[in-house]
Design a protein around this motif. Structure first.
Motif, PDB file in Angstrom:
ATOM      1  N   ARG A  19      47.846  73.584 -20.831  1.00  0.00           N
ATOM      2  CA  ARG A  19      48.629  74.635 -20.588  1.00  0.00           C
ATOM      3  C   ARG A  19      49.757  74.387 -19.496  1.00  0.00           C
ATOM      4  N   GLY A  20      50.848  74.906 -20.148  1.00  0.00           N
ATOM      5  CA  GLY A  20      52.282  74.845 -19.395  1.00  0.00           C
ATOM      6  C   GLY A  20      53.388  74.397 -20.540  1.00  0.00           C
ATOM      7  N   ILE A  21      54.510  75.062 -20.314  1.00  0.00           N
ATOM      8  CA  ILE A  21      55.562  74.910 -21.294  1.00  0.00           C
ATOM      9  C   ILE A  21      56.758  74.804 -20.434  1.00  0.00           C
ATOM     10  N   ILE A  56      57.367  71.967 -15.692  1.00  0.00           N
ATOM     11  CA  ILE A  56      56.742  72.745 -16.667  1.00  0.00           C
ATOM     12  C   ILE A  56      56.202  74.057 -15.866  1.00  0.00           C
ATOM     13  N   ILE A  57      56.136  74.914 -16.523  1.00  0.00           N
ATOM     14  CA  ILE A  57      55.585  76.249 -16.080  1.00  0.00           C
ATOM     15  C   ILE A  57      54.353  76.486 -16.541  1.00  0.00           C
ATOM     16  N   ILE A  58      53.593  76.832 -15.511  1.00  0.00           N
ATOM     17  CA  ILE A  58      52.040  77.343 -15.826  1.00  0.00           C
ATOM     18  C   ILE A  58      51.663  78.768 -15.150  1.00  0.00           C
ATOM     19  N   PRO A  59      50.371  79.151 -15.723  1.00  0.00           N
ATOM     20  CA  PRO A  59      50.051  80.473 -14.964  1.00  0.00           C
ATOM     21  C   PRO A  59      49.404  80.222 -13.576  1.00  0.00           C
ATOM     22  N   THR A  60      49.666  81.142 -12.818  1.00  0.00           N
ATOM     23  CA  THR A  60      48.849  81.221 -11.529  1.00  0.00           C
ATOM     24  C   THR A  60      47.518  81.965 -11.603  1.00  0.00           C
ATOM     25  N   GLU A  61      46.733  81.729 -10.467  1.00  0.00           N
ATOM     26  CA  GLU A  61      45.599  82.462 -10.674  1.00  0.00           C
ATOM     27  C   GLU A  61      45.640  83.825 -10.777  1.00  0.00           C
TER      28      GLU A  61
END
Length: 70
Positions: A19-21, A56-61
């Motif tokens: 996960r991450g872009i 990279i950009i990832i989602p948080t909780e």
């Protein structure tokens, strides 16, 4: 579906360990304003690489919770 919702869906649908872009790739798909708003709302965050330059950009909780509620 809003662009912000598409962004969080794209990140959360990736396998967790991948996960991450990169921001550069996301800027090809989404307006900078959408990315900045999602960062401000803390549904995504920037994570640095553990072994070198870049990020990279990832989602948080919070972002993962929004995705699960869909």
């Amino acid at each position: 579906m809003t662009s912000k919702k598409k962004l969080i869906n794209e990140l959360c649908e990736m396998p967790e360990h991948l996960r991450g872009i990169s921001k550069e790739i996301l800027l090809n798909k989404y307006k900078k304003q959408i990315i900045d708003e999602a960062l401000d709302e803390k549904i995504i965050k920037i994570r640095k690489w553990h072994d070198g330059p870049g990020e990279i950009i990832i989602p948080t909780e919070k972002g993962l919770d929004l995705y699960k509620k869909k």
